[in-house]
Each structure stands twice: as structure tokens, then as C-alpha cells.
Design a protein around this motif. Structure first.
Motif, PDB file in Angstrom:
ATOM      1  N   CYS A   1       0.996  -1.157  -0.070  1.00 41.60           N
ATOM      2  CA  CYS A   1      -0.154  -0.229  -0.010  1.00 41.60           C
ATOM      3  C   CYS A   1       0.971   1.224  -0.014  1.00 41.60           C
ATOM      4  CB  CYS A   1      -0.967   0.031   1.176  1.00 41.60           C
ATOM      5  SG  CYS A   1      -2.245  -1.260   0.928  1.00 41.60           S
ATOM      6  N   LEU A   2       1.905   1.252   0.740  1.00 41.89           N
ATOM      7  CA  LEU A   2       2.920   2.299   0.730  1.00 41.89           C
ATOM      8  C   LEU A   2       3.321   2.585  -0.663  1.00 41.89           C
ATOM      9  CD1 LEU A   2       4.313   4.383   2.336  1.00 41.89           C
ATOM     10  CD2 LEU A   2       6.210   2.661   2.698  1.00 41.89           C
ATOM     11  N   ASN A   3       3.958   1.660  -1.406  1.00 41.45           N
ATOM     12  CA  ASN A   3       4.431   1.773  -2.665  1.00 41.45           C
ATOM     13  C   ASN A   3       3.460   2.187  -3.582  1.00 41.45           C
ATOM     14  OD1 ASN A   3       6.948   0.943  -2.152  1.00 41.45           O
ATOM     15  ND2 ASN A   3       6.939  -1.038  -3.010  1.00 41.45           N
ATOM     16  N   ALA A   4       2.093   1.829  -3.388  1.00 41.39           N
ATOM     17  CA  ALA A   4       1.102   2.224  -4.424  1.00 41.39           C
ATOM     18  C   ALA A   4       0.686   3.851  -4.403  1.00 41.39           C
ATOM     19  CB  ALA A   4      -0.306   1.410  -4.127  1.00 41.39           C
ATOM     20  N   ALA A   5       1.064   4.218  -3.040  1.00 42.04           N
ATOM     21  CA  ALA A   5       0.646   5.813  -2.803  1.00 42.04           C
ATOM     22  C   ALA A   5       1.968   6.806  -3.380  1.00 42.04           C
ATOM     23  CB  ALA A   5       0.641   6.095  -1.257  1.00 42.04           C
TER      24      ALA A   5
ATOM     25  N   LEU B   1       7.539  -0.137  -9.854  1.00 44.35           N
ATOM     26  CA  LEU B   1       8.671  -0.402  -9.291  1.00 44.35           C
ATOM     27  C   LEU B   1       8.223  -1.711  -8.487  1.00 44.35           C
ATOM     28  CD1 LEU B   1      11.496   0.267  -8.218  1.00 44.35           C
ATOM     29  CD2 LEU B   1      10.623   1.489  -6.470  1.00 44.35           C
ATOM     30  N   THR B   2       7.335  -1.996  -7.795  1.00 41.62           N
ATOM     31  CA  THR B   2       7.147  -3.231  -7.087  1.00 41.62           C
ATOM     32  C   THR B   2       6.945  -4.365  -8.034  1.00 41.62           C
ATOM     33  OG1 THR B   2       5.570  -2.306  -5.455  1.00 41.62           O
ATOM     34  CG2 THR B   2       5.356  -4.366  -5.756  1.00 41.62           C
ATOM     35  N   ALA B   3       6.313  -4.284  -9.247  1.00 44.26           N
ATOM     36  CA  ALA B   3       6.350  -5.313 -10.206  1.00 44.26           C
ATOM     37  C   ALA B   3       7.539  -5.743 -10.713  1.00 44.26           C
ATOM     38  CB  ALA B   3       5.355  -4.936 -11.494  1.00 44.26           C
TER      39      ALA B   3
ATOM     40  N   PRO C   1       4.108   7.823  -6.757  1.00 50.06           N
ATOM     41  CA  PRO C   1       4.197   7.929  -8.089  1.00 50.06           C
ATOM     42  C   PRO C   1       5.109   6.640  -8.833  1.00 50.06           C
ATOM     43  CG  PRO C   1       4.414  10.034  -7.228  1.00 50.06           C
ATOM     44  CD  PRO C   1       4.713   9.237  -6.104  1.00 50.06           C
ATOM     45  N   GLY C   2       4.449   5.780  -9.434  1.00 47.66           N
ATOM     46  CA  GLY C   2       5.280   4.960 -10.215  1.00 47.66           C
ATOM     47  C   GLY C   2       5.870   3.808  -9.160  1.00 47.66           C
TER      48      GLY C   2
ATOM     49  N   VAL D   1      -3.591  -1.897 -15.709  1.00 52.20           N
ATOM     50  CA  VAL D   1      -3.678  -2.996 -14.728  1.00 52.20           C
ATOM     51  C   VAL D   1      -3.072  -2.450 -13.448  1.00 52.20           C
ATOM     52  CG1 VAL D   1      -2.911  -5.226 -13.885  1.00 52.20           C
ATOM     53  CG2 VAL D   1      -3.637  -5.138 -16.179  1.00 52.20           C
ATOM     54  N   ARG D   2      -2.122  -1.763 -13.664  1.00 46.52           N
ATOM     55  CA  ARG D   2      -1.333  -1.001 -12.484  1.00 46.52           C
ATOM     56  C   ARG D   2      -2.477  -0.044 -12.008  1.00 46.52           C
ATOM     57  NH1 ARG D   2       3.290  -1.548 -15.857  1.00 46.52           N
ATOM     58  NH2 ARG D   2       3.091   0.753 -16.618  1.00 46.52           N
ATOM     59  N   ARG D   3      -3.132   0.945 -12.790  1.00 47.17           N
ATOM     60  CA  ARG D   3      -3.881   1.721 -12.156  1.00 47.17           C
ATOM     61  C   ARG D   3      -4.876   1.149 -11.588  1.00 47.17           C
ATOM     62  NH1 ARG D   3      -8.055   2.763 -16.797  1.00 47.17           N
ATOM     63  NH2 ARG D   3      -8.408   0.618 -15.983  1.00 47.17           N
ATOM     64  N   ASP D   4      -5.667  -0.014 -12.076  1.00 51.91           N
ATOM     65  CA  ASP D   4      -6.652  -0.852 -11.225  1.00 51.91           C
ATOM     66  C   ASP D   4      -6.064  -1.139 -10.007  1.00 51.91           C
ATOM     67  OD1 ASP D   4      -8.164  -0.700 -13.731  1.00 51.91           O
ATOM     68  OD2 ASP D   4      -8.000  -2.814 -14.186  1.00 51.91           O
ATOM     69  N   LEU D   5      -5.035  -1.729  -9.638  1.00 48.01           N
ATOM     70  CA  LEU D   5      -4.485  -2.202  -8.419  1.00 48.01           C
ATOM     71  C   LEU D   5      -4.438  -0.871  -7.597  1.00 48.01           C
ATOM     72  CD1 LEU D   5      -3.618  -4.527  -6.618  1.00 48.01           C
ATOM     73  CD2 LEU D   5      -1.338  -4.292  -7.528  1.00 48.01           C
ATOM     74  N   ASP D   6      -3.733   0.138  -8.040  1.00 46.47           N
ATOM     75  CA  ASP D   6      -3.584   1.271  -7.307  1.00 46.47           C
ATOM     76  C   ASP D   6      -4.860   1.827  -6.484  1.00 46.47           C
ATOM     77  OD1 ASP D   6      -1.019   1.368  -7.653  1.00 46.47           O
ATOM     78  OD2 ASP D   6      -0.942   2.653  -9.153  1.00 46.47           O
ATOM     79  N   LYS D   7      -5.898   1.894  -7.347  1.00 45.42           N
ATOM     80  CA  LYS D   7      -7.108   2.227  -6.989  1.00 45.42           C
ATOM     81  C   LYS D   7      -7.672   1.510  -5.700  1.00 45.42           C
ATOM     82  CE  LYS D   7      -9.556   3.715 -11.355  1.00 45.42           C
ATOM     83  NZ  LYS D   7     -10.790   3.512 -12.050  1.00 45.42           N
ATOM     84  N   TYR D   8      -7.307   0.274  -5.787  1.00 43.15           N
ATOM     85  CA  TYR D   8      -7.559  -0.807  -4.551  1.00 43.15           C
ATOM     86  C   TYR D   8      -6.956  -0.284  -3.381  1.00 43.15           C
ATOM     87  CZ  TYR D   8      -8.267  -4.750  -1.625  1.00 43.15           C
ATOM     88  OH  TYR D   8      -8.489  -5.539  -0.422  1.00 43.15           O
ATOM     89  N   LEU D   9      -5.561  -0.290  -3.566  1.00 38.55           N
ATOM     90  CA  LEU D   9      -4.534  -0.038  -2.653  1.00 38.55           C
ATOM     91  C   LEU D   9      -4.731   1.107  -1.861  1.00 38.55           C
ATOM     92  CD1 LEU D   9      -1.651  -1.912  -4.110  1.00 38.55           C
ATOM     93  CD2 LEU D   9      -3.029  -2.964  -2.327  1.00 38.55           C
ATOM     94  N   ARG D  10      -4.940   2.289  -2.406  1.00 41.81           N
ATOM     95  CA  ARG D  10      -4.843   3.719  -2.000  1.00 41.81           C
ATOM     96  C   ARG D  10      -6.205   3.918  -1.484  1.00 41.81           C
ATOM     97  NH1 ARG D  10      -2.794   6.621  -7.553  1.00 41.81           N
ATOM     98  NH2 ARG D  10      -0.543   5.781  -7.541  1.00 41.81           N
ATOM     99  N   ARG D  11      -7.128   2.930  -1.184  1.00 40.58           N
ATOM    100  CA  ARG D  11      -8.508   3.182  -0.628  1.00 40.58           C
ATOM    101  C   ARG D  11      -8.941   2.153   0.561  1.00 40.58           C
ATOM    102  NH1 ARG D  11     -12.174   5.991  -3.490  1.00 40.58           N
ATOM    103  NH2 ARG D  11     -13.579   5.901  -1.587  1.00 40.58           N
ATOM    104  N   VAL D  12      -7.885   2.151   1.470  1.00 40.44           N
ATOM    105  CA  VAL D  12      -8.056   1.049   2.623  1.00 40.44           C
ATOM    106  C   VAL D  12      -9.085   1.605   3.597  1.00 40.44           C
ATOM    107  CG1 VAL D  12      -6.786   0.084   4.613  1.00 40.44           C
ATOM    108  CG2 VAL D  12      -5.751   0.062   2.344  1.00 40.44           C
TER     109      VAL D  12
END
Length: 269
Positions: free
Chosen positions: A125-129, A136-138, A131-132, A179-190
Motif C-alpha cells: 500500500c505504501l508503494n502504491a501511494a 517499481l513493485t512489479a 508515483p510509479g 492493470v497497475r492503475r486498477d491495483l492502485d485504485k484498490y490499494l489507495r483506498r483502505v
């Protein structure tokens, strides 16, 4: 996208977690498909190959409501909903609001306020917050020695996810910015802790049968949560799986399938 073994047997819907795909359940589906209709949706958690629409809401509550709508679209009822790693099964009951779920199987998964789970979940979640950060995680997870560290996938499996399986999961995240955008949407909204606990309290009204299956060596999902879930639901039982961490379908697929078959035989028509 989803896979469906078809047939007129009792319906089992199996949910995967973040950075895994429906292939997580391949060994289990092979052991159930002779008697049960197994449906495995591909959730937008980074290993999905078909990106979601640009305007899709992908926070936790939206995804569970999406699964509830998926059950309606397929017109299936008396479903046994199975979840590993992600806590989605009990969330489809509330806040998802589905009345098509008859039974739950919770396999070493997030529960109560354990979102995101452990240090690996928090780092993701920290990485998703940043930019990029997800890109980088991938890239960082490609080398075997990094993904086997305790702060990555090393904490999730005793046997380690086979290279070909893991790289298949990782491929969409590496190659598709949507796909990264989709995952970011999830991880940034805990959701906030208070919201998670409120949902958990609402789930106590579920009257169906519940099987809690927990890896005895799990490092991300507290052992105390396994026992707490059994006390949480009206009709629940607990089994422990030896030599397994969070990804029980990877570590002990045959043992897990055996427990599922016993539970389904007792609780489905």
C-alpha cells in the motif's frame, strides 16, 4: 473474466487475493469439479489480464458489491463462497449485501481490522501511494531472491510459489499500466479501522455454515483471528493445516480439497 467448470452440481465460487489470479485454485478445482460447479472470477488485483473500465470504482466495498452483482448476473444461488488471503467472502455478505451465499469458507484470510495484512501488505500500500510505486513493485518482484524474502511472498507460502506461476501472475502488472492503475485504485483506498470493525459486526447475523481453514504457520493472518472467526459466526468450525502459511492452495492443495469436500458434502444439496 471468470472460469466455470459448468454442470448442475452445487455452486462453489472461489476468490483469490492481491497479486494472485484464479490459477491459485487450479489444484483445488481439479479435486472438486467431479461433483461441484466451480466458478473462479478474476479480480482486479494486479494479475488480471483484462483491465477494468476507466471509471470503475475499485475500493474494497465496491469490489465486494461487484462480486454480489456477479452472482446475480450468473443467476446462481445457495453458493458456497471460498476466499483465500483476501477477506472478500465475509465482505460479500456485508457490505456486499448478497443473499445468494449459503455457506462461507475462509482460508487464511484478512479478517476484522487486519487490512492490509502484515508488513508485506503495508509495504504494498505504501508503494502504491507513490508515483510509479506499483511499477517499481512489479519490477522488484521479478528476481526469485527478492520475492522469497519475508517482507514479500516469502511470508505467504512454505513451499514457495512455483516460478512459472508467479511470473504469470506478475506479467499483467509489469506490462499494462491500466492493470497497475486498477491495483492502485484498490490499494489507495483502505477503509478505516472503525469501518472494518463495523462491517465485521454486521456479518455476525449470517446464519449459514462457515468453515475456517488456517495455515498453522501463517505469518500474516493472526492465529487468534481464526478462533475469533469461529466464535464470530453462529455455525462455524475450524481446521488447522500443518506446514502451510497464507497460501494454503499452494502449500497444501490436497489437504485443503479434502476438507472442502467434507464441508460441502455436509452443507450442500
Amino acid at each position: 473474466m471468470y472460469s466455470d467448470t459448468g454442470g448442475d452440481g452445487p455452486v462453489v465460487v472461489l476468490l483469490h487475493g492481491v497479486l494472485t489470479s484464479g490459477s491459485l485454485w487450479d489444484g483445488v478445482v481439479d479435486g472438486l469439479a467431479d461433483r461441484y460447479r466451480c466458478i473462479v472470477p478474476e479480480l482486479p488485483f494486479g494479475a488480471h489480464r483484462t483491465p477494468m473500465p476507466d471509471d470503475a470504482a475499485l475500493d474494497l466495498a465496491s469490489i465486494v458489491k461487484m462480486i454480489a452483482a456477479f452472482l446475480v448476473e450468473l443467476d446462481v444461488g445457495d453458493v458456497t463462497l471460498v476466499s483465500n488471503d483476501w477477506g472478500g467472502a465475509q465482505l460479500v455478505i456485508s457490505p456486499g449485501g448478497s443473499d445468494r451465499v449459503a455457506n462461507l469458507v475462509l482460508v487464511s484470510c484478512e479478517a476484522f481490522d487486519n487490512y492490509p495484512p502484515g508488513l508485506p501488505g503495508r509495504l504494498l500500500c505504501l508503494n502504491a501511494a507513490l508515483p510509479g510505486g506499483t511499477f517499481l513493485t512489479a519490477q522488484l518482484l521479478r528476481p526469485r531472491w527478492i520475492r522469497h524474502l519475508p517482507v514479500t511472498f516469502g511470508a505467504m507460502s512454505t513451499k514457495r510459489v512455483p516460478d512459472e506461476v508467479f511470473l504469470d501472475w506478475l506479467g499483467p502488472l509489469r506490462h499494462d499500466r491500466r492493470v497497475r492503475r486498477d491495483l492502485d485504485k484498490y490499494l489507495r483506498r483502505v477503509p478505516r479501522r472503525a469501518q472494518l470493525l463495523e462491517w465485521a459486526q454486521e456479518q455476525r447475523s449470517f446464519g449459514g455454515a462457515v468453515l475456517v481453514v488456517w495455515g498453522r504457520d501463517d505469518r500474516l493472518m493472526p492465529a487468534a483471528h481464526a478462533q475469533r472467526l469461529v466464535e464470530h459466526f453462529e455455525n462455524a468450525q475450524l481446521v488447522w493445516i500443518d506446514d502451510s502459511r497464507t497460501l494454503v492452495p499452494i502449500d497444501q492443495p490436497e489437504v485443503l480439497t479434502e476438507h472442502l469436500r467434507s464441508f460441502l458434502a455436509a452443507n450442500t444439496g
